[in-house]
Write a protein that holds these residues in place. Structure first.
Motif, PDB file in Angstrom:
ATOM      1  N   CYS A 139       0.863  -1.179   0.000  1.00 54.36           N
ATOM      2  CA  CYS A 139       0.000   0.000   0.000  1.00 54.36           C
ATOM      3  C   CYS A 139       0.899   1.230   0.000  1.00 54.36           C
ATOM      4  CB  CYS A 139      -0.919   0.012   1.224  1.00 54.36           C
ATOM      5  SG  CYS A 139      -1.894   1.526   1.339  1.00 54.36           S
ATOM      6  N   ALA A 140       0.787   2.033  -1.045  1.00 59.78           N
ATOM      7  CA  ALA A 140       1.640   3.217  -1.187  1.00 59.78           C
ATOM      8  C   ALA A 140       1.266   4.331  -0.219  1.00 59.78           C
ATOM      9  CB  ALA A 140       1.557   3.740  -2.617  1.00 59.78           C
ATOM     10  N   TRP A 141       0.097   4.250   0.382  1.00 58.81           N
ATOM     11  CA  TRP A 141      -0.334   5.320   1.285  1.00 58.81           C
ATOM     12  C   TRP A 141       0.144   5.095   2.716  1.00 58.81           C
ATOM     13  CZ3 TRP A 141      -2.169   4.865  -3.396  1.00 58.81           C
ATOM     14  CH2 TRP A 141      -2.536   6.026  -4.079  1.00 58.81           C
ATOM     15  N   HIS A 142      -0.059   3.904   3.272  1.00 54.64           N
ATOM     16  CA  HIS A 142       0.416   3.692   4.640  1.00 54.64           C
ATOM     17  C   HIS A 142       1.756   2.940   4.669  1.00 54.64           C
ATOM     18  CE1 HIS A 142      -1.618  -0.342   4.547  1.00 54.64           C
ATOM     19  NE2 HIS A 142      -0.681  -0.649   5.414  1.00 54.64           N
ATOM     20  N   ALA A 181      -5.010  -4.675  -0.611  1.00 50.26           N
ATOM     21  CA  ALA A 181      -4.518  -3.657  -1.549  1.00 50.26           C
ATOM     22  C   ALA A 181      -4.989  -3.960  -2.963  1.00 50.26           C
ATOM     23  CB  ALA A 181      -2.998  -3.595  -1.503  1.00 50.26           C
ATOM     24  N   ARG A 182      -5.495  -2.928  -3.632  1.00 54.81           N
ATOM     25  CA  ARG A 182      -5.956  -3.024  -5.016  1.00 54.81           C
ATOM     26  C   ARG A 182      -5.421  -1.828  -5.790  1.00 54.81           C
ATOM     27  NH1 ARG A 182      -6.740  -7.033  -2.830  1.00 54.81           N
ATOM     28  NH2 ARG A 182      -8.661  -8.209  -2.592  1.00 54.81           N
ATOM     29  N   LEU A 183      -5.370  -1.956  -7.105  1.00 54.91           N
ATOM     30  CA  LEU A 183      -4.835  -0.909  -7.969  1.00 54.91           C
ATOM     31  C   LEU A 183      -5.794   0.276  -8.022  1.00 54.91           C
ATOM     32  CD1 LEU A 183      -2.436  -0.266  -9.828  1.00 54.91           C
ATOM     33  CD2 LEU A 183      -3.764  -1.242 -11.700  1.00 54.91           C
ATOM     34  N   VAL A 184      -5.261   1.470  -7.746  1.00 51.90           N
ATOM     35  CA  VAL A 184      -6.045   2.705  -7.787  1.00 51.90           C
ATOM     36  C   VAL A 184      -5.300   3.737  -8.625  1.00 51.90           C
ATOM     37  CG1 VAL A 184      -7.106   2.324  -5.525  1.00 51.90           C
ATOM     38  CG2 VAL A 184      -4.994   3.630  -5.672  1.00 51.90           C
ATOM     39  N   ARG A 185      -5.989   4.813  -8.937  1.00 56.66           N
ATOM     40  CA  ARG A 185      -5.366   5.932  -9.644  1.00 56.66           C
ATOM     41  C   ARG A 185      -5.475   7.141  -8.729  1.00 56.66           C
ATOM     42  NH1 ARG A 185      -7.480   6.442 -15.331  1.00 56.66           N
ATOM     43  NH2 ARG A 185      -6.182   4.637 -15.530  1.00 56.66           N
ATOM     44  N   ASP A 186      -4.338   7.783  -8.450  1.00 63.67           N
ATOM     45  CA  ASP A 186      -4.378   8.965  -7.578  1.00 63.67           C
ATOM     46  C   ASP A 186      -4.705  10.211  -8.380  1.00 63.67           C
ATOM     47  OD1 ASP A 186      -2.019   9.718  -8.828  1.00 63.67           O
ATOM     48  OD2 ASP A 186      -0.774   9.581  -7.054  1.00 63.67           O
ATOM     49  N   ALA A 212      -1.310   8.675 -11.445  1.00 66.50           N
ATOM     50  CA  ALA A 212      -0.424   7.535 -11.198  1.00 66.50           C
ATOM     51  C   ALA A 212      -1.233   6.337 -10.738  1.00 66.50           C
ATOM     52  CB  ALA A 212       0.615   7.899 -10.151  1.00 66.50           C
ATOM     53  N   ARG A 213      -0.818   5.156 -11.135  1.00 61.64           N
ATOM     54  CA  ARG A 213      -1.476   3.922 -10.711  1.00 61.64           C
ATOM     55  C   ARG A 213      -0.632   3.270  -9.634  1.00 61.64           C
ATOM     56  NH1 ARG A 213      -3.506   1.484 -16.478  1.00 61.64           N
ATOM     57  NH2 ARG A 213      -4.875   3.218 -16.975  1.00 61.64           N
ATOM     58  N   LEU A 214      -1.208   3.168  -8.454  1.00 57.79           N
ATOM     59  CA  LEU A 214      -0.532   2.591  -7.301  1.00 57.79           C
ATOM     60  C   LEU A 214      -1.503   1.676  -6.573  1.00 57.79           C
ATOM     61  CD1 LEU A 214       0.943   5.965  -6.021  1.00 57.79           C
ATOM     62  CD2 LEU A 214       2.233   4.170  -7.183  1.00 57.79           C
TER      63      LEU A 214
END
Length: 69
Positions: free
Chosen positions: A24-27, A34-39, A43-45
């Motif tokens: 998880c790129a946030w915590h 964790a799943r793929l999201v777009r910020d 960016a896809r993280l």
């Protein structure tokens, strides 16, 4: 002794259920949610469920396939 037909012998064994784990790129830790999201920058993280909820991050899988303008 149990007899098996040719068709049963050629079938692959059932695959076990595997839970995916991603960073998880946030915590900044591993999570099995964790799943793929777009910020906001595009960016896809990966983000876990609690971070997706806290930061209102949409899943990439839920977004339309139209190109960004």
């Amino acid at each position: 002794m149990k007899s098996t037909s040719k068709a049963q012998a050629d079938e692959p064994p059932p695959s076990p259920s595997v839970a995916g784990i991603a960073w998880c790129a946030w915590h900044e830790s591993y999570s099995n949610t964790a799943r793929l999201v777009r910020d906001s920058s595009g960016a896809r993280l990966f983000a876990c469920s609690s971070c997706r909820e806290a930061y209102e991050l949409p899943l990439v899988a839920d977004q339309s396939c139209t190109p960004a303008s």
